[in-house]
Design a protein around this motif. Structure first.
Motif, PDB file in Angstrom:
ATOM      1  N   PRO A 106       0.809  -1.229   0.000  1.00  0.00           N
ATOM      2  CA  PRO A 106       0.000   0.000   0.000  1.00  0.00           C
ATOM      3  C   PRO A 106       0.843   1.281   0.000  1.00  0.00           C
ATOM      4  N   TYR A 107       1.939   1.292   0.756  1.00  0.00           N
ATOM      5  CA  TYR A 107       2.794   2.488   0.765  1.00  0.00           C
ATOM      6  C   TYR A 107       3.251   2.815  -0.661  1.00  0.00           C
ATOM      7  N   GLY A 108       3.779   1.785  -1.335  1.00  0.00           N
ATOM      8  CA  GLY A 108       4.273   1.984  -2.695  1.00  0.00           C
ATOM      9  C   GLY A 108       3.161   2.428  -3.637  1.00  0.00           C
TER      10      GLY A 108
ATOM     11  N   PHE B   7      16.499   6.286  -3.727  1.00  0.00           N
ATOM     12  CA  PHE B   7      16.877   4.910  -3.414  1.00  0.00           C
ATOM     13  C   PHE B   7      16.975   4.813  -1.875  1.00  0.00           C
ATOM     14  N   ASN B   8      18.040   4.341  -1.272  1.00  0.00           N
ATOM     15  CA  ASN B   8      17.992   4.131   0.189  1.00  0.00           C
ATOM     16  C   ASN B   8      18.772   5.203   0.947  1.00  0.00           C
ATOM     17  N   PRO B   9      18.074   6.242   1.422  1.00  0.00           N
ATOM     18  CA  PRO B   9      18.774   7.311   2.136  1.00  0.00           C
ATOM     19  C   PRO B   9      19.259   6.845   3.508  1.00  0.00           C
TER      20      PRO B   9
ATOM     21  N   PRO C  19      19.531   2.468  10.655  1.00  0.00           N
ATOM     22  CA  PRO C  19      19.226   2.793  12.055  1.00  0.00           C
ATOM     23  C   PRO C  19      19.242   1.551  12.959  1.00  0.00           C
ATOM     24  N   TYR C  20      18.940   0.393  12.393  1.00  0.00           N
ATOM     25  CA  TYR C  20      19.016  -0.831  13.209  1.00  0.00           C
ATOM     26  C   TYR C  20      20.480  -1.092  13.599  1.00  0.00           C
ATOM     27  N   ILE C  21      21.375  -0.987  12.610  1.00  0.00           N
ATOM     28  CA  ILE C  21      22.805  -1.221  12.875  1.00  0.00           C
ATOM     29  C   ILE C  21      23.309  -0.229  13.937  1.00  0.00           C
TER      30      ILE C  21
ATOM     31  N   TYR D  46      21.076  -7.518  18.715  1.00  0.00           N
ATOM     32  CA  TYR D  46      21.719  -7.990  17.490  1.00  0.00           C
ATOM     33  C   TYR D  46      20.858  -7.624  16.285  1.00  0.00           C
ATOM     34  N   LEU D  47      21.532  -7.567  15.130  1.00  0.00           N
ATOM     35  CA  LEU D  47      20.829  -7.295  13.877  1.00  0.00           C
ATOM     36  C   LEU D  47      20.303  -8.606  13.314  1.00  0.00           C
ATOM     37  N   GLY D  48      19.055  -8.624  12.897  1.00  0.00           N
ATOM     38  CA  GLY D  48      18.532  -9.774  12.161  1.00  0.00           C
ATOM     39  C   GLY D  48      18.789  -9.510  10.678  1.00  0.00           C
TER      40      GLY D  48
HETATM   41  N1  UFG Z   1      17.515  -5.586   6.347  1.00  0.00           N
HETATM   42  C1  UFG Z   1      17.936  -6.560   7.236  1.00  0.00           C
HETATM   43  N2  UFG Z   1      17.636  -6.389   8.554  1.00  0.00           N
HETATM   44  C2  UFG Z   1      16.956  -5.312   9.025  1.00  0.00           C
HETATM   45  C3  UFG Z   1      16.531  -4.325   8.106  1.00  0.00           C
HETATM   46  C4  UFG Z   1      16.824  -4.503   6.772  1.00  0.00           C
HETATM   47  O1  UFG Z   1      18.568  -7.538   6.840  1.00  0.00           O
HETATM   48  O2  UFG Z   1      16.704  -5.243  10.250  1.00  0.00           O
HETATM   49  C5  UFG Z   1      17.865  -5.723   4.914  1.00  0.00           C
HETATM   50  C6  UFG Z   1      16.651  -5.847   4.005  1.00  0.00           C
HETATM   51  O3  UFG Z   1      16.238  -7.185   3.890  1.00  0.00           O
HETATM   52  C7  UFG Z   1      17.205  -5.254   2.705  1.00  0.00           C
HETATM   53  C8  UFG Z   1      18.210  -4.192   3.180  1.00  0.00           C
HETATM   54  O4  UFG Z   1      18.535  -4.564   4.519  1.00  0.00           O
HETATM   55  O5  UFG Z   1      17.908  -6.233   1.995  1.00  0.00           O
HETATM   56  C9  UFG Z   1      17.641  -2.774   3.184  1.00  0.00           C
HETATM   57  O6  UFG Z   1      16.421  -2.759   3.910  1.00  0.00           O
HETATM   58  P1  UFG Z   1      15.719  -1.397   4.350  1.00  0.00           P
HETATM   59  O7  UFG Z   1      14.522  -1.772   5.156  1.00  0.00           O
HETATM   60  O8  UFG Z   1      16.709  -0.490   4.984  1.00  0.00           O
HETATM   61  O9  UFG Z   1      15.322  -0.728   2.975  1.00  0.00           O
HETATM   62  P2  UFG Z   1      14.379  -1.251   1.788  1.00  0.00           P
HETATM   63  O10 UFG Z   1      15.224  -1.341   0.562  1.00  0.00           O
HETATM   64  O11 UFG Z   1      13.643  -2.459   2.189  1.00  0.00           O
HETATM   65  O12 UFG Z   1      13.316  -0.081   1.669  1.00  0.00           O
HETATM   66  C10 UFG Z   1      13.652   1.308   1.799  1.00  0.00           C
HETATM   67  C11 UFG Z   1      12.430   2.044   2.349  1.00  0.00           C
HETATM   68  C12 UFG Z   1      11.315   1.976   1.345  1.00  0.00           C
HETATM   69  C13 UFG Z   1      11.781   2.533   0.039  1.00  0.00           C
HETATM   70  C14 UFG Z   1      13.010   1.806  -0.439  1.00  0.00           C
HETATM   71  C15 UFG Z   1      13.557   2.410  -1.700  1.00  0.00           C
HETATM   72  O13 UFG Z   1      12.024   1.449   3.572  1.00  0.00           O
HETATM   73  O14 UFG Z   1      10.247   2.757   1.801  1.00  0.00           O
HETATM   74  O15 UFG Z   1      14.030   1.834   0.568  1.00  0.00           O
HETATM   75  O16 UFG Z   1      13.755   3.763  -1.522  1.00  0.00           O
HETATM   76  F1  UFG Z   1      10.805   2.400  -0.877  1.00  0.00           F
END
Ligand code: UFG
Ligand code: NAD
Length: 337
Positions: free
Chosen positions: A147-149, A177-179, A201-203, A213-215
């Motif tokens: 839905p977000y997308g 892309f991924n800020p 932010p998790y890291i 720990y990071l999953g």
């Molecule tokens: N990941 C982990 N563990 C975590 C979080 C993420 O292994 O705790 C992995 C994900 O599986 C993925 C990568 O790290 O392979 C990046 O994940 P993010 O959640 O940081 O980012 P996404 O690419 O999933 O999505 C983000 C935003 C979306 C946006 C997209 C593209 O959350 O809203 O980037 O801009 F659409």
């Protein structure tokens, strides 16, 4: 004349406010603070030594928006405001459609009423769904998977339709892309309200001891080390892309769409290693099952933005990790410190 920044107290918005003020723009921020803190704006003032005007208002409140447009001389709008958590959008679709789409409709109605037709919109690489090939170009097929997308896709189409109906509308759509990362001062950064959904932010929260720990979501993807690959971009580079987009708005009205990414992909485990190197901390991690909806590889072809906007990301992955770490270390509880 001022730039109205919706969602300007948020992560990307606050970094863009810094760059706009540094470049001499006058800015008006509208934010309902549903996912941010007014402290971010205080820090923006502190970093830049400049003033900005802030209205705590909801985009769904048409009267409030109308009053802001009556009071201020607004030239263009940068529209960041929106809800962005993919998982939450799956469980609360109505909230997402209402906030993101109705909020944008209300904003555009008020802009139209006041003759303001220049807008830069925050879209996302999520609109490419699961691309058949990488790097991803702007003319690739669009297919949102949550839905977000879908709100991002609907809004992109809504803006294109507005331009068709009235070619004075001048629109730049930026697909981020991924800020990641933070301002190099360490004063502003990403401040997730709950447990972070996103990798960086998790890291940083594992590094600072807030999370154990990071999953790692899957190590069996078709990628060099089996973990997901993304195009991480420093939030300051992204912010600077908005200044280039504003310059583009001065040209003949139209609708232009640009990828903002670096063109390089890094895996989850590469991100962990880079972060460990710059921070000197060990990031404990465990391999978990894949996260539903995740794709294996996503990175941009950013050449259109380079050619037409003269924009290019210049901050590398070490700088992204360094700045993210400085922000987290100095503000372990984000803006609540
Ligand atoms: N990941 C982990 N563990 C975590 C979080 C993420 O292994 O705790 C992995 C994900 O599986 C993925 C990568 O790290 O392979 C990046 O994940 P993010 O959640 O940081 O980012 P996404 O690419 O999933 O999505 C983000 C935003 C979306 C946006 C997209 C593209 O959350 O809203 O980037 O801009 F659409
Ligand atoms: P953020 O949540 O930090 O910022 C969004 C801001 O909008 C918040 O301050 C929130 O309080 C405000 N807001 C939300 N709904 C509002 C409403 N109805 N009225 C007024 N204010 C409202 O998110 P961000 O990471 O800075 O993202 C900014 C934009 O970029 C969003 O549109 C997002 O979808 C898009 N985007 C973000 C990413 C990412 O990974 N961060 C990737 C691609 C696209």
């Amino acid at each position: 004349m001022a730039i109205l920044v919706t969602g300007g107290a948020g992560y990307i918005g606050s970094h863009t406010c810094v760059e706009l003020l540094n470049a001499g723009y006058e800015i008006i921020v509208v934010d309902n603070l549903s996912n941010s803190s007014e402290k971010a704006l205080e820090r923006v003032r502190e970093i830049t030594g400049k003033k900005l005007t802030f209205y705590k208002a909801d985009l769904l409140d048409k009267e409030a928006l109308d009053n802001i447009f009556k009071k201020e001389k607004i030239d263009s709008v940068i529209h960041f405001a929106g809800l962005k958590a993919v998982g939450e959008s799956v469980s609360m679709p109505l909230k997402y459609y209402h906030n993101n789409i109705t909020g944008t409709i209300t904003l555009c109605e008020v802009m139209q009423k006041h003759g303001v037709k220049d807008i830069v919109y925050s879209s996302s690489a999520t609109v490419y769904g699961n691309p058949e090939t990488v790097p991803i170009r702007e003319d690739f097929p669009l297919a949102a998977t949550n839905p977000y997308g879908r709100t991002k896709l609907v809004i992109e189409n809504l803006l294109k339709d507005l331009h068709v109906s009235d070619n004075c509308w001048n629109i730049v759509i930026l697909r981020y892309f991924n800020p990641i990362g933070a301002h190099e001062s360490g004063k502003i950064g990403e401040d997730p309200k709950n447990i972070p959904n996103n990798l960086m932010p998790y890291i940083t929260q594992v590094a600072v001891g807030k999370l154990e720990y990071l999953g790692v979501f899957g190590n069996d993807y078709d990628t060099p080390d089996g973990t997901g690959v993304r195009d991480y971009i420093h939030v300051t580079d992204l912010a600077l892309g908005h200044l280039k987009a504003l310059e583009k708005l001065k040209e003949k009205p139209g609708v232009s769409i640009y990828n903002l990414g670096t063109g390089k992909g890094f895996s989850v485990l590469e991100m962990v290693k880079n972060f460990e190197k710059v921070s000197g901390r060990t990031i404990k991690y465990r391999i978990l099952p894949r996260r539903p909806g995740d794709i294996a590889i996503c990175f941009a072809d950013p050449s259109k933005a380079k050619k037409e906007l003269g924009w290019e990301a210049t901050r590398d992955i070490n700088k992204m990790c360094e700045d993210a770490w400085r922000w987290q270390k100095n503000n372990p509880n984000g803006y609540n410190d």
